[in-house]
Design a protein around this motif. Structure first.
Motif, short mmCIF file in Angstrom:
data_model
loop_
_atom_site.label_atom_id
_atom_site.label_comp_id
_atom_site.label_asym_id
_atom_site.label_seq_id
_atom_site.Cartn_x
_atom_site.Cartn_y
_atom_site.Cartn_z
N PRO A 163 -1.83 3.68 -7.18
CA PRO A 163 -1.89 2.62 -7.25
C PRO A 163 -1.70 2.46 -8.83
O PRO A 163 -1.53 3.26 -9.59
CB PRO A 163 -3.17 1.85 -7.82
CG PRO A 163 -3.68 2.88 -6.56
CD PRO A 163 -2.84 4.95 -6.67
N GLU A 180 0.81 -1.58 -0.12
CA GLU A 180 -0.23 -0.53 0.17
C GLU A 180 0.60 1.36 -0.02
O GLU A 180 1.85 1.13 0.48
CB GLU A 180 -1.23 -0.07 1.62
CG GLU A 180 -1.86 -1.04 1.52
CD GLU A 180 -2.59 -0.86 0.47
OE1 GLU A 180 -3.13 -0.28 -0.17
OE2 GLU A 180 -4.19 -2.06 0.49
N GLY A 185 -12.32 5.11 -18.75
CA GLY A 185 -13.00 4.57 -16.77
C GLY A 185 -13.88 5.87 -16.44
O GLY A 185 -13.80 6.00 -15.16
N THR A 201 -5.87 7.45 -10.79
CA THR A 201 -4.75 7.09 -10.26
C THR A 201 -4.02 5.75 -11.35
O THR A 201 -3.74 4.84 -11.16
CB THR A 201 -4.84 5.78 -9.05
OG1 THR A 201 -6.46 5.49 -9.62
CG2 THR A 201 -5.03 6.51 -7.80
N THR A 202 -5.20 5.95 -12.22
CA THR A 202 -4.87 5.05 -14.10
C THR A 202 -4.40 5.73 -15.20
O THR A 202 -4.16 7.65 -15.18
CB THR A 202 -6.08 4.36 -14.13
OG1 THR A 202 -6.73 5.43 -14.99
CG2 THR A 202 -6.49 3.58 -13.59
N ARG A 242 -0.82 -0.98 -4.75
CA ARG A 242 -2.09 -1.82 -4.02
C ARG A 242 -2.90 -0.01 -3.70
O ARG A 242 -2.51 0.91 -3.57
CB ARG A 242 -2.29 -2.47 -2.85
CG ARG A 242 -1.75 -3.87 -3.17
CD ARG A 242 -2.43 -4.81 -2.03
NE ARG A 242 -1.53 -5.80 -1.62
CZ ARG A 242 -0.41 -6.42 -1.11
NH1 ARG A 242 -0.41 -5.32 -0.20
NH2 ARG A 242 0.06 -7.44 -0.88
N GLY A 243 -4.25 -0.52 -4.07
CA GLY A 243 -5.15 0.57 -4.40
C GLY A 243 -6.52 0.45 -5.31
O GLY A 243 -5.97 -0.07 -6.18
N PRO A 244 -7.28 1.08 -5.12
CA PRO A 244 -7.94 1.43 -6.03
C PRO A 244 -8.13 2.09 -7.57
O PRO A 244 -7.33 2.96 -7.31
CB PRO A 244 -9.62 2.01 -5.00
CG PRO A 244 -8.40 2.98 -4.37
CD PRO A 244 -7.63 2.58 -4.37
N ALA A 245 -8.51 1.97 -8.27
CA ALA A 245 -7.94 1.99 -9.65
C ALA A 245 -9.54 3.71 -10.25
O ALA A 245 -10.27 3.20 -9.59
CB ALA A 245 -8.38 1.62 -10.88
N LEU A 246 -9.04 5.20 -9.87
CA LEU A 246 -10.39 5.64 -11.18
C LEU A 246 -9.46 6.25 -11.86
O LEU A 246 -8.45 7.31 -11.44
CB LEU A 246 -9.30 6.65 -8.78
CG LEU A 246 -10.19 8.04 -9.33
CD1 LEU A 246 -11.64 8.46 -8.58
CD2 LEU A 246 -9.93 8.66 -7.90
N SER A 247 -10.50 7.00 -12.61
CA SER A 247 -9.69 7.77 -13.28
C SER A 247 -10.87 8.72 -13.49
O SER A 247 -11.91 9.65 -12.87
CB SER A 247 -10.72 6.80 -14.61
OG SER A 247 -10.20 7.86 -16.27
#
Length: 289
Positions: A104, A45, A219, A158-159, A130-135
């Motif tokens: 991430p 993380e 996304g 994060t992408t 690690r972590g949630p993918a956020l566009s």
């Protein structure tokens, strides 16, 4: 060869055969400790510290001193300068520091060992944050400069993004520009900002324009930014200003000439009046009436 030495030699050869290594020109090698790993792999993380160990193996008959450094991700070695005796292996622990602000995704790093003669060996490290993918993205600082539109794109997610751009412009008499969405030839990493331009060679010469830029990406990322601008042919304005200035100057000259003529006429009229009505004085003689 004594039996003990033979066993040590065979053990070393077996170790080298089982472990994928990066070999320097001097014969020494670097590889992940433990054997069987072609590269390092770390996962954690944001804000965490991960640990692993690098092995430097010297199968030659002379000692080797190497210095270690890494690029790509923050890595801290227990010792950056390592002396490895002949036919010996040195294990150097190190930590991978995942930044608290890291988005991430995957990162790649390279660990390099260099000896005193400049010979190098490298091994790669793969880091997965690690972590949630956020566009998410934003469009900022939209402006018109001559025949181009300038703007900034910022990846707020994060992408990795490949943005699409649509442009619409409206003037006083209707639509001037209506470019449908198209994929831009750029990639926008997380947290990065790009300054971009959009050509507009056929913009109006004289108009008041409202401009709208719409950017989307996979996304669900999207944003819209607006700007207003005025197109004015300044050379025409400058010419008109010069003409007005010249006209005003000519008018002023004419007014001055008229004033001078009036003053001259006034003086002439006064002189004529004096000539027509001379001043007379009666002389007293003392004679009785």
């Amino acid at each position: 060869m004594p039996s003990t030495a033979r066993v040590l030699c065979l053990s070393l050869l077996a170790l080298l055969a089982a472990t994928p290594t990066a070999t320097a020109a001097g014969g020494w090698t670097v590889a992940p400790a433990g054997g069987g790993r072609p590269t390092f792999y770390a996962e954690g993380e944001p804000g965490t510290t991960l640990q692993d160990t690098l092995s430097v193996t010297n199968p030659t008959t002379h000692p080797v001193t190497v210095r270690l450094h890494a690029t790509g991700v923050p890595i801290t070695f227990a010792d950056t300068g390592v002396g490895v005796p002949a036919r010996t292996r040195a294990d150097i622990p190190f930590t991978v520091n995942v930044p608290a602000t890291a988005a991430p995704g995957d990162r790649t790093a390279t660990i390099t060992a260099r000896d005193t003669k400049g010979r190098e060996a490298r091994v790669r490290l793969q880091l997965h944050v690690r972590g949630p993918a956020l566009s998410a993205l934003t469009v900022e600082h939209v402006a018109v400069h001559g025949d181009r539109i300038t703007y900034d794109l910022v990846n707020r997610g994060t992408t990795l993004l490949t943005p699409n751009l649509a442009v619409h412009a409206t003037g006083l008499f209707g639509t001037l520009l209506n470019r449908t969405p198209r994929t831009l030839p750029v990639q926008l990493p997380p947290g990065q900002r790009l300054k971009l331009t959009e050509p507009w060679p056929d913009h109006p010469t004289l108009d008041a324009v409202d401009l709208r830029l719409t950017v989307t990406a996979t996304g669900g990322a999207h944003d819209t930014a607006n700007a207003s601008t005025r197109f004015v042919p300044w050379e025409v304005v400058a010419g008109a200003g010069a003409a007005l200035t010249a006209g005003a100057a000519l008018l002023l000259v004419r007014l001055r000439l008229r004033l001078r003529l009036r003053r001259r006429r006034c003086r002439t009229d006064e002189d004529d009046a004096t000539a027509e009505h001379p001043y007379t004085q009666t002389e007293l003689t003392g004679a009785a009436m």
